[in-house]
Design an enzyme around this catalytic site. Structure first.
Site, PDB file in Angstrom:
ATOM      1  N   HIS A   1       0.833  -1.201   0.000  1.00  0.00           N
ATOM      2  CA  HIS A   1       0.000   0.000   0.000  1.00  0.00           C
ATOM      3  C   HIS A   1       0.871   1.256   0.000  1.00  0.00           C
ATOM      4  CE1 HIS A   1      -3.232  -2.540   2.193  1.00  0.00           C
ATOM      5  NE2 HIS A   1      -3.687  -2.290   0.990  1.00  0.00           N
TER       6      HIS A   1
ATOM      7  N   CYS B   1      -2.485   0.324   9.589  1.00  0.00           N
ATOM      8  CA  CYS B   1      -3.581  -0.548   9.115  1.00  0.00           C
ATOM      9  C   CYS B   1      -4.486  -1.041  10.227  1.00  0.00           C
ATOM     10  CB  CYS B   1      -3.049  -1.817   8.458  1.00  0.00           C
ATOM     11  SG  CYS B   1      -1.596  -1.668   7.497  1.00  0.00           S
TER      12      CYS B   1
HETATM   13  N1  GLY Z   1      -2.201  -9.165   4.281  1.00  0.00           N
HETATM   14  C1  GLY Z   1      -2.762  -7.897   4.049  1.00  0.00           C
HETATM   15  C2  GLY Z   1      -3.211  -7.733   2.660  1.00  0.00           C
HETATM   16  O1  GLY Z   1      -2.659  -8.376   1.784  1.00  0.00           O
HETATM   17  O2  GLY Z   1      -4.106  -6.996   2.393  1.00  0.00           O
END
Ligand code: GLY
Length: 253
Positions: free
Chosen positions: A161, A246
């Site tokens: 991300h 997150c």
């Molecule tokens: N393991 C977090 C994701 O891949 O979104």
């Protein structure tokens, strides 16, 4: 209002999606203790904790930030880029509705993970290339730009991300770990950090930042800048490509 949304760890955490990392054994009980400590820090700093019910069938549901993006009283329910994560949004909507938020949605063929959205005041950087596509960004911009936001698309190819690569300090300085950052020149003020986890902070207030415990040199840099880092061990979540951002959604109004 300073509310933090959090979501407990699925017993299937070890089956979470991996994109850039090799799978390693995950200790779910340790992960749960780490989550407790993380939430305790938020609570200690005055955040009102609201839990989204755990979804055992979704191994990654603890990464609640990916399911909703908050901006000026609007809750944008995302459409996660990985199919295993799409059901995670269902239990989030009633919680943000209860908070009095206006609900908006990213819809197909758009995709967006909240981890790709970095807000710095009214400037919102959105990472494209991993879980978030251009259609998702266009839909998001159509929701937030009438509220005064300026959406800037930035490439993300090296990590999961955008916020796996960069986050921002209270003064708006974007911090990143260079090997994870596609193009730091897009940020007006950028500071390279010496450790990967040092690029990830949750702003608790104007001086306290929550960060992972495996970035001591970065923590010292924050102290030298007059900040107070609070370090938490999130080793089990890092194995699943998670970071401190997150694990919660911060709602400020
Ligand atoms: N393991 C977090 C994701 O891949 O979104």
């Amino acid at each position: 209002m300073t509310v933090a949304l959090v979501r407990r760890t699925s017993s299937r955490l070890a089956d979470g999606v991996l994109t850039h990392l090799e799978r390693r054994p995950v200790d779910v009980e340790l992960a749960r203790r780490q989550w407790d400590a993380y939430v305790e820090v938020l609570r200690d700093r005055g955040w009102d904790i609201r839990e989204v019910p755990v979804e055992e069938a979704c191994p990654d549901c603890v990464f609640v930030e990916d399911a909703v993006v908050m901006f000026k009283g609007v809750a944008v329910i995302t459409r996660p880029g990985d199919d295993t994560r799409k059901p995670e949004i269902l239990a989030v909507e009633p919680i943000v509705r209860d908070l009095g938020c206006r609900i908006e949605r990213i819809v197909a063929p758009g995709t967006m993970d909240g981890g790709d959205v970095l807000k710095i005041g009214d400037t919102i950087y959105v990472g494209r290339g991993g879980r978030t596509n251009q259609e998702g960004i266009d839909q998001f911009a159509a929701i937030v730009e009438p509220l005064g936001a300026r959406v800037i698309t930035v490439p993300v190819t090296k990590v999961l991300h955008l916020k796996s690569a960069v986050t921002a300090l209270p003064d708006g300085t974007v911090i990143g770990w260079d090997p994870a950052v596609d193009d730091s020149s897009v940020f007006p003020s950028y500071l390279a950090m010496p450790e990967e986890s040092g690029a990830h902070v949750v702003l608790l207030d104007d001086e306290h930042v929550l960060m992972a415990a495996d970035a001591p040199r970065s923590a010292q840099i924050f102290r030298d800048r007059g900040l107070i880092p609070i370090e938490v061990d999130i080793s089990e979540y890092i194995k699943l490509e998670g970071c401190v951002t997150c694990l919660s959604v911060r709602v400020r109004s």
